[in-house]
Scaffold this motif. Structure first.
Motif, short mmCIF file in Angstrom:
data_model
loop_
_atom_site.label_atom_id
_atom_site.label_comp_id
_atom_site.label_asym_id
_atom_site.label_seq_id
_atom_site.Cartn_x
_atom_site.Cartn_y
_atom_site.Cartn_z
N SER A 1 0.81 -1.20 -0.09
CA SER A 1 -0.06 -0.25 0.17
C SER A 1 0.69 1.14 -0.17
O SER A 1 2.11 1.12 0.05
CB SER A 1 -0.95 0.07 1.38
N LYS A 2 0.32 2.44 -0.12
CA LYS A 2 0.87 3.61 0.11
C LYS A 2 1.73 3.93 1.13
O LYS A 2 2.73 4.54 1.35
CB LYS A 2 -0.05 4.72 -0.35
N THR B 1 -9.30 -14.19 2.41
CA THR B 1 -8.74 -13.39 3.61
C THR B 1 -7.80 -12.71 3.03
O THR B 1 -6.79 -13.19 2.98
CB THR B 1 -8.74 -14.18 4.81
N GLN B 2 -7.71 -11.34 3.42
CA GLN B 2 -6.51 -10.46 3.18
C GLN B 2 -6.02 -10.47 4.51
O GLN B 2 -6.25 -9.88 5.54
CB GLN B 2 -6.77 -9.27 2.47
N VAL B 3 -4.43 -10.58 4.47
CA VAL B 3 -3.71 -10.52 5.50
C VAL B 3 -2.58 -9.78 5.43
O VAL B 3 -2.02 -9.43 4.39
CB VAL B 3 -3.11 -11.93 5.92
N ASP B 4 -2.27 -8.92 6.53
CA ASP B 4 -1.13 -8.08 6.51
C ASP B 4 0.37 -8.89 6.85
O ASP B 4 0.20 -9.62 7.84
CB ASP B 4 -0.86 -7.08 7.63
N LEU B 5 1.48 -8.68 6.14
CA LEU B 5 2.61 -9.37 6.02
C LEU B 5 3.67 -8.53 6.71
O LEU B 5 3.57 -7.32 6.42
CB LEU B 5 2.81 -10.02 4.84
N VAL B 6 4.73 -9.11 7.19
CA VAL B 6 5.80 -8.50 7.93
C VAL B 6 6.90 -8.99 7.11
O VAL B 6 7.21 -10.34 7.21
CB VAL B 6 6.07 -8.75 9.54
N ASP B 7 7.71 -8.15 6.18
CA ASP B 7 8.68 -8.69 5.37
C ASP B 7 10.07 -8.23 5.81
O ASP B 7 10.02 -7.32 6.50
CB ASP B 7 8.56 -8.34 3.98
N ASP B 8 10.86 -9.16 5.36
CA ASP B 8 12.45 -8.72 5.60
C ASP B 8 13.22 -8.66 4.65
O ASP B 8 14.19 -9.51 4.53
CB ASP B 8 13.01 -9.61 6.92
N GLY B 9 12.75 -7.93 3.54
CA GLY B 9 13.74 -8.07 2.04
C GLY B 9 13.04 -9.10 1.27
O GLY B 9 11.88 -9.48 1.26
N GLY C 1 3.14 1.37 2.85
CA GLY C 1 4.20 0.52 2.96
C GLY C 1 3.88 -0.69 3.48
O GLY C 1 4.58 -1.75 3.76
N GLN C 2 2.49 -1.02 3.77
CA GLN C 2 2.03 -2.15 4.29
C GLN C 2 1.91 -3.30 3.27
O GLN C 2 1.21 -3.07 2.16
CB GLN C 2 0.62 -2.11 5.12
N LEU C 3 2.44 -4.37 3.46
CA LEU C 3 2.63 -5.50 2.59
C LEU C 3 1.33 -6.51 2.81
O LEU C 3 1.13 -6.92 4.10
CB LEU C 3 3.84 -6.40 2.41
N THR C 4 0.60 -6.87 1.80
CA THR C 4 -0.60 -7.69 1.99
C THR C 4 -0.73 -8.57 0.91
O THR C 4 -0.06 -8.50 -0.09
CB THR C 4 -1.86 -6.79 1.89
N ALA C 5 -1.40 -9.82 1.34
CA ALA C 5 -1.53 -10.81 0.45
C ALA C 5 -3.01 -11.56 0.68
O ALA C 5 -3.51 -11.37 1.94
CB ALA C 5 -0.32 -11.94 0.54
N TRP C 6 -3.50 -12.25 -0.12
CA TRP C 6 -4.71 -13.20 -0.01
C TRP C 6 -4.48 -14.60 0.30
O TRP C 6 -3.49 -15.28 -0.28
CB TRP C 6 -5.49 -13.20 -1.18
N VAL C 7 -5.10 -15.12 1.46
CA VAL C 7 -4.87 -16.50 1.79
C VAL C 7 -6.25 -17.02 1.93
O VAL C 7 -7.36 -16.24 2.08
CB VAL C 7 -4.14 -16.55 3.22
N ILE C 8 -6.63 -18.36 1.60
CA ILE C 8 -7.41 -18.97 1.67
C ILE C 8 -7.96 -19.97 2.94
O ILE C 8 -7.15 -20.93 3.09
CB ILE C 8 -8.04 -20.10 0.32
#
Length: 408
Positions: free
Chosen positions: A307-308, A323-331, A310-317
């Motif tokens: 998102s604008k 369901t759209q979930v927020d992710l914490v990424d590390d590169g 900086g939050q990374l999101t993805a869809w899981v079933i």
């Protein structure tokens, strides 16, 4: 005979259709099919990408050590020079004369020393028979003065010889020579501020990489808490300004110990072989440092959005619903996000037909595979449409072959 009006007939037909049982939307449109992959945590190389800038390992500004007129320029600009290669010649006339004068002083000091040594020996032998102790002491002092005068003359000779040698200006390092900043006939002075030329060593070459101090603190937390298994020897690779991956691997020279007050970054230096001289001092580069391994999920970048804020999101079933979930990424690693939080082992990640998803929508999952670039390349026909299905239920067409690429 009565004639039925068309308006009455149309009204009757409309009322008849409205009286029929309404067909549910679900019966008309089956749940969308979504390609999914099953996620499991794995050991992922922890590679950080940093901006960098090339720095010459050695660069010498050539300045004269004696004063005089430049009589010769002894090198070709851009030529590779070895240590001691002559570059400039300064008029040696004055220094040759100084050398001869220093040699004469040494000869004179030798003669004076010989005379003082002979006088002291004679005086010492005659002690008690016509020579007093005071005369012996005086003769010894004269001998020591003669020895000191010889040492001074020899030092002056060494300096005169050095100054004569310095009239030929040589390269102190191996490297490439710049264009001369002086011409024949120019007067140069010892230790002047302006260099005559510069010699730059390009092989090997150093690259300074800039790590934000906040990320450095995060890395230290990961190491202390066991989330990151650090390598014993840190190595780095480079990407050139053209996007080409540089062939050589760099070794750590020195870690940074201070934070820049202007950029908030820590400067870490790596050294790379540069036999083809592709990397030049001042060139901007992109470095990748392999820190070690970490336990995380690999999520293809095509399946996640940022998102604008900086939050990374993805869809899981989950339970057949999106369901759209927020992710914490590390590169990133090989076209995948390295996700450390937000997912569970065995979770179904939606990777295909994402445009048809909405939060809570019922979907039909179709297992798919991804290629090395994280793109869906294989969708078996019997899995996509069911083993006993004929034409595709959603489109009425025959199912796609196993190797067909998914629709955009």
């Amino acid at each position: 005979m009565y004639r039925i009006r068309p308006v009455v007939c149309l009204s009757f037909l409309a009322l008849w259709f409205l009286s029929l049982p309404a067909l549910s939307q679900d019966a008309q449109m089956p749940p969308p099919k979504v390609g999914v992959v099953t996620l499991q945590p794995q050991s992922v190389p922890r590679i950080v990408t940093l901006p960098g800038r090339a720095i010459a390992q050695s660069e010498a500004a050539i300045r004269p050590r004696v004063t005089g007129l430049v009589t010769e320029i002894l090198y070709e600009p851009g030529a590779a020079l070895d240590v001691g290669a002559p570059m400039f010649r300064i008029d040696p006339t004055t220094y040759e004369a100084n050398l001869k004068s220093a040699q004469a002083q040494v000869t004179s000091a030798h003669a004076a020393l010989t005379q003082a040594r002979t006088s002291f020996g004679r005086t010492e032998r005659l002690l008690g028979s016509g020579t007093t102790q005071a005369q012996v002491d005086e003769s010894r002092a004269a001998l020591e003065q003669a020895e000191a005068a010889l040492q001074s003359a020899e030092a002056a000779l060494t300096l005169a010889q050095s100054e004569l040698d310095w009239t030929t200006v040589t390269s102190p390092i191996n490297g490439l020579a710049s264009v001369a900043a002086v011409s024949i006939g120019d007067l140069v002075t010892a230790g002047q501020a302006d260099p005559l030329a510069t010699v730059t060593q390009l092989d090997p070459i150093d690259v300074d990489m800039y790590e934000p101090s906040a990320r450095l603190l995060s890395l230290r937390d990961d190491i202390s808490e066991g989330r990151l298994q650090l390598k014993e020897t840190l190595q780095a690779t480079l990407t050139l300004e053209t996007g080409e991956t540089y062939a050589a691997t760099g070794e750590l020279v020195a870690p940074g110990f201070t934070v820049s007050t202007s950029t908030g970054a820590v400067d870490t230096r790596f050294r790379f072989d540069n036999p083809r001289r592709l990397i030049l001092p001042g060139m901007f580069l992109r470095g990748q440092i392999d820190l070690g391994t970490t336990e995380a999920f690999l999520v293809t970048q095509n399946a996640a959005t940022r998102s604008k804020t900086g939050q990374l999101t993805a869809w899981v079933i989950r339970d057949g619903k999106a369901t759209q979930v927020d992710l914490v990424d590390d590169g990133t690693y090989q076209n995948h996000w390295i996700v450390t939080d937000g997912l569970e082992p065995g979770e179904l990640l939606a990777v295909d037909n994402l445009a048809a998803l909405s939060d809570g929508a019922t979907v039909t999952t179709v297992p798919v595979t991804l290629d090395e670039n994280g793109v869906v390349r294989e969708q078996p026909a019997e899995t996509a449409a069911g083993p006993d299905a004929g034409p595709d239920a959603a489109t009425g067409a025959d199912p796609a072959p196993a190797d067909a690429a998914p629709a955009e």
